[in-house]
Structures are given as C-alpha cells and as structure tokens.
Motif scaffolding. Structure first.
Motif, PDB file in Angstrom:
ATOM      1  N   LYS A   1     -51.419 -23.641  79.069  1.00  0.00           N
ATOM      2  CA  LYS A   1     -52.145 -24.593  79.894  1.00  0.00           C
ATOM      3  C   LYS A   1     -52.148 -24.104  81.333  1.00  0.00           C
ATOM      4  O   LYS A   1     -51.169 -23.528  81.814  1.00  0.00           O
ATOM      5  CB  LYS A   1     -51.485 -25.974  79.819  1.00  0.00           C
ATOM      6  N   PHE A   2     -53.276 -24.340  82.021  1.00  0.00           N
ATOM      7  CA  PHE A   2     -53.351 -23.950  83.418  1.00  0.00           C
ATOM      8  C   PHE A   2     -52.419 -24.832  84.243  1.00  0.00           C
ATOM      9  O   PHE A   2     -52.316 -26.035  84.026  1.00  0.00           O
ATOM     10  CB  PHE A   2     -54.791 -24.076  83.923  1.00  0.00           C
ATOM     11  N   GLY A   3     -51.742 -24.199  85.195  1.00  0.00           N
ATOM     12  CA  GLY A   3     -50.814 -24.925  86.049  1.00  0.00           C
ATOM     13  C   GLY A   3     -49.906 -23.967  86.776  1.00  0.00           C
ATOM     14  O   GLY A   3     -50.068 -22.738  86.698  1.00  0.00           O
ATOM     15  N   ARG A   4     -48.924 -24.504  87.502  1.00  0.00           N
ATOM     16  CA  ARG A   4     -48.026 -23.661  88.276  1.00  0.00           C
ATOM     17  C   ARG A   4     -47.225 -22.729  87.381  1.00  0.00           C
ATOM     18  O   ARG A   4     -46.967 -21.574  87.735  1.00  0.00           O
ATOM     19  CB  ARG A   4     -47.062 -24.520  89.090  1.00  0.00           C
ATOM     20  N   GLY A   5     -46.834 -23.214  86.198  1.00  0.00           N
ATOM     21  CA  GLY A   5     -46.051 -22.385  85.291  1.00  0.00           C
ATOM     22  C   GLY A   5     -46.798 -21.134  84.879  1.00  0.00           C
ATOM     23  O   GLY A   5     -46.230 -20.037  84.862  1.00  0.00           O
ATOM     24  N   LEU A   6     -48.081 -21.295  84.553  1.00  0.00           N
ATOM     25  CA  LEU A   6     -48.888 -20.141  84.153  1.00  0.00           C
ATOM     26  C   LEU A   6     -49.062 -19.186  85.324  1.00  0.00           C
ATOM     27  O   LEU A   6     -48.989 -17.964  85.157  1.00  0.00           O
ATOM     28  CB  LEU A   6     -50.247 -20.601  83.636  1.00  0.00           C
ATOM     29  N   LEU A   7     -49.292 -19.728  86.525  1.00  0.00           N
ATOM     30  CA  LEU A   7     -49.429 -18.881  87.713  1.00  0.00           C
ATOM     31  C   LEU A   7     -48.154 -18.107  87.971  1.00  0.00           C
ATOM     32  O   LEU A   7     -48.189 -16.900  88.274  1.00  0.00           O
ATOM     33  CB  LEU A   7     -49.780 -19.734  88.929  1.00  0.00           C
TER      34      LEU A   7
ATOM     35  N   PHE B   1     -37.056 -15.016  89.651  1.00  0.00           N
ATOM     36  CA  PHE B   1     -37.350 -16.285  90.324  1.00  0.00           C
ATOM     37  C   PHE B   1     -38.610 -16.926  89.745  1.00  0.00           C
ATOM     38  O   PHE B   1     -38.618 -18.108  89.373  1.00  0.00           O
ATOM     39  CB  PHE B   1     -37.507 -16.058  91.829  1.00  0.00           C
ATOM     40  N   PHE B   2     -39.694 -16.148  89.681  1.00  0.00           N
ATOM     41  CA  PHE B   2     -40.953 -16.694  89.151  1.00  0.00           C
ATOM     42  C   PHE B   2     -40.848 -16.973  87.657  1.00  0.00           C
ATOM     43  O   PHE B   2     -41.435 -17.930  87.147  1.00  0.00           O
ATOM     44  CB  PHE B   2     -42.099 -15.729  89.437  1.00  0.00           C
ATOM     45  N   GLN B   3     -40.065 -16.158  86.954  1.00  0.00           N
ATOM     46  CA  GLN B   3     -39.910 -16.363  85.524  1.00  0.00           C
ATOM     47  C   GLN B   3     -39.129 -17.648  85.241  1.00  0.00           C
ATOM     48  O   GLN B   3     -39.460 -18.396  84.310  1.00  0.00           O
ATOM     49  CB  GLN B   3     -39.178 -15.167  84.914  1.00  0.00           C
ATOM     50  N   ARG B   4     -38.120 -17.914  86.040  1.00  0.00           N
ATOM     51  CA  ARG B   4     -37.355 -19.150  85.869  1.00  0.00           C
ATOM     52  C   ARG B   4     -38.224 -20.368  86.124  1.00  0.00           C
ATOM     53  O   ARG B   4     -38.134 -21.380  85.418  1.00  0.00           O
ATOM     54  CB  ARG B   4     -36.148 -19.155  86.815  1.00  0.00           C
ATOM     55  N   ARG B   5     -39.081 -20.301  87.157  1.00  0.00           N
ATOM     56  CA  ARG B   5     -39.958 -21.435  87.435  1.00  0.00           C
ATOM     57  C   ARG B   5     -40.963 -21.637  86.305  1.00  0.00           C
ATOM     58  O   ARG B   5     -41.285 -22.773  85.939  1.00  0.00           O
ATOM     59  CB  ARG B   5     -40.703 -21.219  88.760  1.00  0.00           C
TER      60      ARG B   5
ATOM     61  N   ILE C   1     -47.182  -9.294  86.773  1.00  0.00           N
ATOM     62  CA  ILE C   1     -47.662  -8.236  87.669  1.00  0.00           C
ATOM     63  C   ILE C   1     -46.477  -7.502  88.302  1.00  0.00           C
ATOM     64  O   ILE C   1     -46.466  -6.266  88.407  1.00  0.00           O
ATOM     65  CB  ILE C   1     -48.579  -8.828  88.750  1.00  0.00           C
ATOM     66  N   MET C   2     -45.466  -8.264  88.707  1.00  0.00           N
ATOM     67  CA  MET C   2     -44.282  -7.640  89.301  1.00  0.00           C
ATOM     68  C   MET C   2     -43.554  -6.779  88.278  1.00  0.00           C
ATOM     69  O   MET C   2     -43.067  -5.687  88.590  1.00  0.00           O
ATOM     70  CB  MET C   2     -43.351  -8.707  89.862  1.00  0.00           C
ATOM     71  N   LEU C   3     -43.475  -7.270  87.031  1.00  0.00           N
ATOM     72  CA  LEU C   3     -42.800  -6.509  85.988  1.00  0.00           C
ATOM     73  C   LEU C   3     -43.523  -5.202  85.707  1.00  0.00           C
ATOM     74  O   LEU C   3     -42.892  -4.139  85.596  1.00  0.00           O
ATOM     75  CB  LEU C   3     -42.716  -7.349  84.713  1.00  0.00           C
ATOM     76  N   ALA C   4     -44.855  -5.267  85.592  1.00  0.00           N
ATOM     77  CA  ALA C   4     -45.636  -4.059  85.330  1.00  0.00           C
ATOM     78  C   ALA C   4     -45.500  -3.065  86.480  1.00  0.00           C
ATOM     79  O   ALA C   4     -45.399  -1.846  86.258  1.00  0.00           O
ATOM     80  CB  ALA C   4     -47.102  -4.429  85.110  1.00  0.00           C
ATOM     81  N   THR C   5     -45.476  -3.577  87.708  1.00  0.00           N
ATOM     82  CA  THR C   5     -45.302  -2.702  88.874  1.00  0.00           C
ATOM     83  C   THR C   5     -43.927  -2.041  88.835  1.00  0.00           C
ATOM     84  O   THR C   5     -43.783  -0.828  89.062  1.00  0.00           O
ATOM     85  CB  THR C   5     -45.444  -3.508  90.174  1.00  0.00           C
ATOM     86  N   GLY C   6     -42.905  -2.839  88.527  1.00  0.00           N
ATOM     87  CA  GLY C   6     -41.547  -2.302  88.460  1.00  0.00           C
ATOM     88  C   GLY C   6     -41.393  -1.236  87.393  1.00  0.00           C
ATOM     89  O   GLY C   6     -40.781  -0.186  87.631  1.00  0.00           O
ATOM     90  N   PHE C   7     -41.970  -1.471  86.212  1.00  0.00           N
ATOM     91  CA  PHE C   7     -41.869  -0.484  85.138  1.00  0.00           C
ATOM     92  C   PHE C   7     -42.646   0.789  85.485  1.00  0.00           C
ATOM     93  O   PHE C   7     -42.244   1.887  85.091  1.00  0.00           O
ATOM     94  CB  PHE C   7     -42.375  -1.064  83.817  1.00  0.00           C
ATOM     95  N   SER C   8     -43.759   0.648  86.195  1.00  0.00           N
ATOM     96  CA  SER C   8     -44.511   1.834  86.616  1.00  0.00           C
ATOM     97  C   SER C   8     -43.658   2.709  87.527  1.00  0.00           C
ATOM     98  O   SER C   8     -43.590   3.933  87.356  1.00  0.00           O
ATOM     99  CB  SER C   8     -45.804   1.417  87.340  1.00  0.00           C
TER     100      SER C   8
END
Length: 293
Positions: free
Chosen positions: A64-70, A169-173, A77-84
């Motif tokens: 569902k669209f909302g803060r959790g999805l954002l 942080f974002f994953q916990r939220r 995006i941060m995870l993909a950047t970190g793995f790169s």
C-alpha cells in the motif's frame, strides 16, 4: 519441544553462516563481471525469489502507498548503492578483509541509534567501540607498513558499511506498517532497475555469455546468500532481540576466513587473525549488558 528463543538462535546462526559467504560470492563474480552488473544480476535473481515467496504467502498484492513504502524504497536505493560500492571494493581486496571490515556495520549502527535515542555511552560501550575500530584498522596495516598507503578496496568496503545505520533506520520505520517479506520484495524490485541505471551511467556492461558462465554462482548468491539468509534473519527477529542475533553474527568473519580458504584459496594472514581478537571482544562488550537484561 524447541522454544521460540532456541529457534531464533538457530535462524540467526544459519543467517550468520550464509551471509558470511557474501564476500566470497563477490570475489567470484567480480572476477568475471564488472561489479555493478554483478550486483544487478544477483538482485534480479533475488527479485524472482521474493516474488515467488510473497506470492506463496499471498502477500504479493498487500503493498500500500504510504510512508512505510517510501521508507522501504529509500532503504532499497541505499542498499543497492552500498552493495555496488562493496563489490567495487572487492576488486582490490580479499574476501577475508571484507568480512572483517564489514563487522563495523554493527558499530556504526550501534552508535547511530544510540545517538538517535540520546543515550549516554558507558565506559564499557566506549571501550567496546574502540576495540571494534582497532580490529578493523589492523587489516589495513600490511599496506600501511609496506607502501605507507591504505588499500583502496578496504576503504571502499568501509565506506559501504557506513550506509548501514541509515539503511536500518528507514528499514525499521518501514517495518511499522509493512510485512518483512514485502520489504524484501521492495528491496529487490527497486534495487534491480536502479542498479541497471547505475551500470549504464558508469558504462559498465557485460555479455550474456559472461553471465551464463557464472550463472550457478549468481543463482546461489541471489537465492541462498542474499535471499534465503535474509528470510532466516527475519525469522530470527521474530523470536529473539536484535542484540542476541548480532552477538551470533559477530562470528561471521571467522566463517568468512574459513570459506575464503576453502573456496578461493585465500590463506588468512597474521593481521586478519589478530584483528579477530579485538573485533569479537568489542562486540561482546557492546552487547553483553543488553543480552543479559
């Protein structure tokens, strides 16, 4: 009958063993593919895995669209950047060094959330942090002693790890409003096209023949190491506190050194073995009081 706590410990242990293979998978893939396409290929396989998992659990259309999805998208995006960055670093360093330096993820996350909660750092916490830092610094010493420089691969691994607290942080939220399985699906669904874009922007290309030549390694990495291990981690999180799971994960560098020796023939050097002492000691000091209470 096995208690939920015992199950959680077993899941955390399985995650620790499987995730310790991540630097090995990276070393094997960047020897054939450019680093960003390698991460993209693994993420694409992860996407198929989590699509199947969420469909099986009938969660595929629960987004569902909302803060959790954002928050989940930002984390992806941060995870993909970190793995790169991590895979680029693996071009210049060893799997053993990467496994040891990666343990700074716990220290950075601990400090970040400690400061976020504005908690006072005790003497035990301060000493534990210093020990973990000194453990990671030890693996930099061979290049410092030999050439008075720092290995750029080691620096890139450390840089990738600094993203961990923000990612968490974002994953916990996101977990406040989303199921863990759907968060993992978003990770892969967002990360895959983002990585393809990064590969295009940095002009990193590959061929089907190159991908096919190491497809078993990519599949094992995407399904088992980057996929199933995270399912185990989520199952552990449902049953035991995060600090308990982190205590078990602290054994990861030991497993990485062992797998690196068996799989790619890396012989642990004295600096790597020495680094394990303060690294594990620091993790113990940071987590002991929290596990006991």
């Amino acid at each position: 009958m096995t208690s939920e706590r015992e199950k959680g410990n077993k899941y955390a242990f399985l995650h620790s063993i499987l995730w310790s293979l991540a630097p090995i998978i990276g070393i094997l893939t960047v020897g054939v593919l450019p680093p960003i396409p390698a991460v993209a290929a693994i993420t694409g396989i992860m996407l198929v895995f989590f699509l199947g998992l969420t469909a099986y659990k009938e969660l595929l259309f629960s987004l569902k669209f909302g803060r959790g999805l954002l928050d989940a998208v930002i984390a992806a995006i941060m995870l993909a950047t970190g793995f790169s960055i991590f895979f680029v670093g693996l071009q210049y360093t060893t799997a053993g060094n990467a496994g040891i330096i990666s343990q700074l993820e716990f220290l950075f996350s601990f400090l970040f959330f400690n400061l976020l909660r504005r908690e006072h750092l005790s003497t035990r916490d301060f000493i534990g942090g210093l020990l973990m830092i000194s453990g990671a610094v030890i693996v930099f010493l061979p290049d410092v002693i030999k050439d008075a420089t720092v290995n750029r691969g080691d620096l890139l691994i450390a840089a990738a790890v600094t993203l961990a607290p923000f990612l968490n942080f974002f994953q916990r939220r996101a977990r406040e409003t989303m199921r863990n399985e759907t968060i993992l699906l978003v990770r892969a669904a967002v990360g895959f096209p983002y990585l393809l874009l990064l590969a295009y922007l940095f002009n990193q290309t590959t061929t089907f023949d190159a991908l096919w030549s190491i497809f078993p390694i990519l599949a094992f990495g995407g399904i088992i190491v980057f996929g199933l291990s995270k399912v185990f981690w989520l199952e552990a999180m449902r049953r035991i506190p995060v600090v308990n799971a982190n205590a078990i994960n602290a054994m990861g560098p030991v497993a990485t050194l062992l797998f690196a020796f068996v799989v790619v023939g890396e012989i642990p050097n004295a600096f790597q073995l020495l680094a394990l002492i303060p690294l594990l000691g620091g993790a113990f000091l940071l987590m002991f009081r929290r596990i006991a209470t």
